[in-house]
Every structure is written in C-alpha cells, then in structure tokens.
Design an enzyme around this catalytic site. Sequence first.
Site, PDB file in Angstrom:
ATOM      1  N   GLU A  96       3.205 -12.318  22.627  1.00  0.00           N
ATOM      2  CA  GLU A  96       2.750 -13.155  21.528  1.00  0.00           C
ATOM      3  C   GLU A  96       3.726 -13.101  20.354  1.00  0.00           C
ATOM      4  O   GLU A  96       4.359 -12.069  20.101  1.00  0.00           O
ATOM      5  CB  GLU A  96       1.344 -12.733  21.081  1.00  0.00           C
ATOM      6  CG  GLU A  96       0.306 -13.029  22.139  1.00  0.00           C
ATOM      7  CD  GLU A  96      -1.124 -12.698  21.721  1.00  0.00           C
ATOM      8  OE1 GLU A  96      -2.052 -13.289  22.305  1.00  0.00           O
ATOM      9  OE2 GLU A  96      -1.316 -11.846  20.828  1.00  0.00           O
ATOM     10  N   CYS A 144       7.153 -13.459  13.367  1.00  0.00           N
ATOM     11  CA  CYS A 144       6.884 -12.112  13.872  1.00  0.00           C
ATOM     12  C   CYS A 144       7.061 -12.163  15.383  1.00  0.00           C
ATOM     13  O   CYS A 144       6.345 -12.903  16.070  1.00  0.00           O
ATOM     14  CB  CYS A 144       5.469 -11.678  13.504  1.00  0.00           C
ATOM     15  SG  CYS A 144       4.990 -10.066  14.177  1.00  0.00           S
ATOM     16  N   CYS A 163       3.183  -1.865  25.406  1.00  0.00           N
ATOM     17  CA  CYS A 163       3.778  -0.802  24.596  1.00  0.00           C
ATOM     18  C   CYS A 163       3.381   0.546  25.190  1.00  0.00           C
ATOM     19  O   CYS A 163       2.288   0.690  25.748  1.00  0.00           O
ATOM     20  CB  CYS A 163       3.287  -0.901  23.144  1.00  0.00           C
ATOM     21  SG  CYS A 163       4.115   0.233  21.995  1.00  0.00           S
ATOM     22  N   CYS A 177      -0.617   3.873  19.919  1.00  0.00           N
ATOM     23  CA  CYS A 177      -1.170   4.022  18.568  1.00  0.00           C
ATOM     24  C   CYS A 177      -2.634   3.590  18.596  1.00  0.00           C
ATOM     25  O   CYS A 177      -2.978   2.556  19.170  1.00  0.00           O
ATOM     26  CB  CYS A 177      -0.379   3.181  17.571  1.00  0.00           C
ATOM     27  SG  CYS A 177       1.347   3.697  17.373  1.00  0.00           S
ATOM     28  N   CYS A 233      -3.949  -0.033  17.175  1.00  0.00           N
ATOM     29  CA  CYS A 233      -3.194  -1.228  17.532  1.00  0.00           C
ATOM     30  C   CYS A 233      -3.612  -1.738  18.907  1.00  0.00           C
ATOM     31  O   CYS A 233      -3.634  -0.974  19.881  1.00  0.00           O
ATOM     32  CB  CYS A 233      -1.700  -0.911  17.519  1.00  0.00           C
ATOM     33  SG  CYS A 233      -0.649  -2.286  18.022  1.00  0.00           S
ATOM     34  N   CYS A 268      -1.636  -8.165  11.777  1.00  0.00           N
ATOM     35  CA  CYS A 268      -0.964  -6.920  12.130  1.00  0.00           C
ATOM     36  C   CYS A 268      -1.854  -6.047  13.005  1.00  0.00           C
ATOM     37  O   CYS A 268      -2.998  -5.757  12.659  1.00  0.00           O
ATOM     38  CB  CYS A 268      -0.589  -6.172  10.847  1.00  0.00           C
ATOM     39  SG  CYS A 268       0.221  -4.598  11.119  1.00  0.00           S
TER      40      CYS A 268
END
Length: 353
Positions: free
Chosen positions: A91, A109, A116, A120, A123, A341
Amino acid sequence: MKQDIRTYSPAQLTEWFKQNGEPAFRAKQVQEWLWKKAARSFGQMSNLGLPLREKLDAHFAINALTVATEQRSNDGTIKSSFKLYDGNLVEGVLIPALRTDDQDRMTACVSSQVGCSLTCKFCATGYMDRKRNLTAAEIVDQVVEIDRQAKETYSSPLTNIVYMGMGEPLLNYKNVLESVDRITSPDGLGMSPKRITISTAGIAKMIRQLGDDGVKTNLALSLHAANDQKRDQIMPINESNSLANLADALNYFYRKTGTRVTFEYIVFYHFNDTIQDAKELFEFTKKVPAKVNIIEYNPIAEANFKNTDPQTLDKFAGYLDDRGVTVNIRRSRGKDIDAACGQLAGKEKAQIK
C-alpha cells in the site's frame, strides 16, 4: 521467466547492447524511457526501431506494478493498494496539504517491503509476515503512480516522499538507496533528496552505514519511548538495538552528513504520555541533534492501544516546547480508510471509493 530490465545497471545494460550487436547509446535511450518517462512497455519506446523493440521484448520484462484498489478519505488522502507482478500487495498513500499556507505540499508515503519482520505491537504491518523486499523499481513505481494521482486530483505534482509505508527500509537497504538514486537523479525523476525522508524503527548498524554512504535524504527514527524497558515492550527490535546504541549511531550519522534527525513519537494513552515520559524524551534529545514529531495513534484491530487525550497531549508537547525542543504535532490523515500511520496492511478486501 524473463528478467526485469530495470534490475540491470546502466553499465550492465550497455554491455548487453554491445553483446547483441546494438549501438551502446541505445542503452541510455532505454534507461531514459524506463526511469524518466516511466515506460510500461517496450512498444512505448518510439525512438527505437521496431526490430530492437521486439528484441528487447523477447529478452526482458518490465514488471511494473498496477493499482489494484484506490480509496479516498474525507480529508483528501488517497490510499492505493498496489499489485506486484507476483500477485503480492503493498500500500501507498498520497497525503495532500491541509494548511492554507502550504497548499502545494503533496506527500507520497511508500512501502519498502511486502509485510515486515519487526513485529512492532502497535502497527498493522507488524502483524504480517515479511514475504519479500521490494525492488528499487517497485518503490519508484509507487512514486510514479502517486505522482499521477496528485496531478490528476489536485493539479499538483509530488513535493515530498516518506519511506514510512509497509516494511523496514533499512532491512532493504540496497534497493531503498537505489530507488532514492533513481528518484533524485536528473536521468530519473529529478527530485531533491532533501524532500525525501527514510524512516527506521532503529537498526543501529545500518544507520551508521547511511552515514558512511553519505546519504543526503532526511532520517526519521520511530522512537515512541525514551527508555529501554517501555520500548522493549512495543518494539522488539530495541532488545538488540538499545537506545544507547541508537544514540551513538545517530550521532555518527549526524557527524557524517550534518543532517538533523527527526524523532517520531506516538503518544499512547496511559503508556508513554506522562510528564516523566516527556522528561525522558527531552533527555534523549540532548544526546542527538533532533526535532520531535508527536503523532496521534491510529487504532488497529490487532492491538488494544489508545490515543492519549488532547489535554495530556498538549501538556506533553508543552513540556518539550518550554525546554527549547522543536516539536510538531502531526494529526492523523486518512484514518477513515485505514491509511494513517501504522494502519497499512495490504488488505485485498479494500473497497474502491
């Protein structure tokens, strides 16, 4: 499967032309079509003869990504789900300016990995498996597509790029830096490196490498807690990259480049939002030349964190501001379409609006 021609360096492509009985200058023409004009097929390369275009098409592919879905937020943000040649999704987000004094600001962005590996806790991407790194071309393709959206929707080109989408950029170091080179080169998109920010969760070794390589982009550290105990809880990468190690690496980067770092700090309700937390953050800013972006938390289904209340946020920011720290409060954009975010997750169920 034919190899993507965009994985060839200029020298490699020139050599291929020589070995295949073609003039070397044709390689530069092809490079211009690929990186400056963002050609998506060899048929578009109109200053090449048909036999050469057919030869290129027989040997190479151009594995350009496509826009799978596009969502538009009430605040003007546009989130795109990009489909890669192998079917994976990433994305990217177009974030137009809101302030009347900065109407021409258009920020892309972009993602650097499919998924990933850093897990975290706040996220959405961290709850995905890391499937692979993006190529430099796939990163540049995101910029090209988001720039197109900016021009079509707002009659304005991109002005800024942030590597803050899916993935950890410094764990895809080679391709990220190559994409920056392509974006900033006069033979590519020609953007200023000072309009680009690479964001990292904190890989000390690679931050030092950025310094050694003389990278001219901005650097942001996703900090979110200024003591190791709290940061360990939400960012497991901190267990092998402590705050002390990060401070050393960031100072090394600053000495090598002269670029001040930005600390990104999400303020979570009843976790890292007290005056004591602000004091710890202030002490950390004294170790590294930096400014602070305080970010609203954007809830995700996988976690129970909450955004702090406005009064606590103001007190937190005020504590830093009173002590001379440059502080900006970043309001969430695109929250209604999971484009803010920490919310990107490459969801195939996204609906076109």
